[in-house]
Design an enzyme around this catalytic site. Structure first.
Site, mmCIF file in Angstrom:
data_model
loop_
_atom_site.group_PDB
_atom_site.id
_atom_site.type_symbol
_atom_site.label_atom_id
_atom_site.label_comp_id
_atom_site.label_asym_id
_atom_site.label_seq_id
_atom_site.Cartn_x
_atom_site.Cartn_y
_atom_site.Cartn_z
ATOM 1 N NE ARG A 57 -1.355 -2.562 3.146
ATOM 2 C CZ ARG A 57 -2.065 -3.648 3.095
ATOM 3 N NH1 ARG A 57 -3.342 -3.595 3.028
ATOM 4 N NH2 ARG A 57 -1.476 -4.802 3.143
ATOM 5 C CB THR A 58 3.586 2.540 2.098
ATOM 6 O OG1 THR A 58 2.917 2.090 3.275
ATOM 7 C CG2 THR A 58 4.211 3.882 2.358
ATOM 8 C CE LYS A 85 24.126 -5.141 -10.647
ATOM 9 N NZ LYS A 85 24.297 -4.122 -11.694
ATOM 10 N NE ARG A 107 7.867 0.911 4.153
ATOM 11 C CZ ARG A 107 6.660 0.390 4.328
ATOM 12 N NH1 ARG A 107 6.437 -0.862 4.027
ATOM 13 N NH2 ARG A 107 5.668 1.112 4.801
ATOM 14 C CG HIS A 135 4.690 4.300 8.158
ATOM 15 N ND1 HIS A 135 4.660 5.141 7.053
ATOM 16 C CD2 HIS A 135 4.138 3.123 7.747
ATOM 17 C CE1 HIS A 135 4.117 4.488 6.035
ATOM 18 N NE2 HIS A 135 3.802 3.267 6.428
HETATM 19 C C1 NCD Z 1 2.988 -0.962 8.089
HETATM 20 C C2 NCD Z 1 4.479 -0.777 7.872
HETATM 21 O O1 NCD Z 1 5.054 -1.262 6.914
HETATM 22 O O2 NCD Z 1 5.034 -0.105 8.713
HETATM 23 N N1 NCD Z 1 2.252 -1.174 6.929
HETATM 24 C C3 NCD Z 1 1.943 -0.131 6.136
HETATM 25 O O3 NCD Z 1 2.718 0.759 5.888
HETATM 26 N N2 NCD Z 1 0.691 -0.109 5.657
HETATM 27 C C4 NCD Z 1 2.666 -1.875 9.160
HETATM 28 C C5 NCD Z 1 3.123 -3.299 9.086
HETATM 29 O O4 NCD Z 1 3.970 -3.703 8.312
HETATM 30 O O5 NCD Z 1 2.599 -4.051 9.918
#
Ligand code: NCD
Length: 308
Positions: A57-58, A85, A107, A135
């Protein structure tokens, strides 16, 4: 907020949080109104999503948000890039910077990775999750979802249940909710809630029933099975029985309770299917609000002119 990095909600002012939420509401209206969703707010801007950890999703939400705003968006996934690599994070960042990118959405599994990136790039850095730290856009979209349902955030009782220890979503939620005047209760096994979190201004419960009693919002977090160390976690069956959010437990919350989960879910573990798909669930709405919040964040930090 133009030119501002978005690293976390700990250091975001309540006024800026408010600005993001209001802009996100505007964005939702604008995109909903027209058949052609594309705006030109970020035409000529380039955004790169650099994801060193998996995401559905993100990443897609940031990509759509950038595209709806008219920006060019590219994606780099660690597994298919030169990181595989052995390229260092710094070299990856310098390479991206050299291409003349305006924003990096990043991320990474290490806490502080987004902050580190700001040392090497001129672009706006947006943290899409750094280890168990923050986040911020998830925190903001959760705030937007609560505000839409309950009218306001101040004074609401929000219970956050589950694997708080490994959760960047929990930290961003706690900072954001407290800044907006909510009362925050954390619930789950002792081993998955760091007791120092009381210093942030929250209440900790080890009986989830106590955390969700009279709650306006129950935010259920994923048990991060991939990050568990030995001894932190009972068996999945035990967890579901003692701490899982099911219909029976949810009756303890307010009648109009809002159930949230950032996804991905372990259905039948931290949340039962009847709750996840039940009438109190706002899980799909969270995903929808995610696009709007990311549009707001990107436009406020990158647009040359005020857009909303
Ligand atoms: C979360 C994450 O990756 O921090 N998911 C997200 O961004 N929708 C939470 C998770 O991984 O549980």
């Amino acid at each position: 907020m133009r030119g501002q990095h978005i690293l976390g909600l700990e250091h975001m002012s309540p006024a800026d949080i408010e600005r993001v939420l209001t802009t996100a509401e505007e964005m939702k209206k604008m995109v909903g109104r027209q058949k052609n969703k594309k705006l030109s707010v970020l035409r000529g801007k380039a955004i790169v999503n650099v994801f060193f950890e998996n995401s559905t999703r993100t990443r897609s939400s940031f990509e759509l948000a950038g595209k709806y705003l008219g920006a060019d968006v590219i994606n780099i996934a660690a597994s298919t890039s030169s990181v595989a690599k052995g390229e260092s994070l710094r070299d990856t960042l310098l390479t991206v910077q050299a291409m003349g990118i305006d924003a990096i959405v990043m991320r990474h599994s290490a806490e502080g990775a987004a902050q580190y990136a700001t040392r090497y790039v001129k672009a706006v850095v947006i943290n899409a999750g750094d280890g168990a730290h923050e986040h911020p856009t998830q925190g903001l979209l959760d705030l937007l979802t609560i505000r839409q349902h309950h009218g306001e955030i101040a004074g609401k009782k929000v219970a956050i249940i589950g694997d708080i220890l490994h959760s960047r979503v929990a930290r961003s939620n706690v900072w954001g909710l407290l800044k907006m005047g909510a009362e925050v209760h954390l619930g789950g096994p002792k081993t998955l809630i760091p007791k120092e979190m009381v210093d942030m201004g929250v209440t900790i419960h080890h009986r989830v029933e106590d955390a969700i009693a009279d709650a306006d919002v129950v935010n259920v977090l994923r048990i991060q099975l991939e990050r568990q160390k030995r001894g932190l976690f009972p068996t999945p069956r035990e967890y579901a029985r003692i701490f899982g959010i099911n219909d029976e437990r949810l009756k303890l919350a307010k009648k109009n309770v809002l159930v949230m989960h950032p996804g991905p879910m372990n259905r039948g573990l931290e949340i039962s299917p009847d709750v996840a798909y039940g009438r109190f669930s706002a899980i799909e709405e969270q995903v929808n609000n995610g696009v709007a919040v990311r549009m707001a964040v990107l436009s406020l930090t990158l647009a040359d002119e005020e857009c909303a």
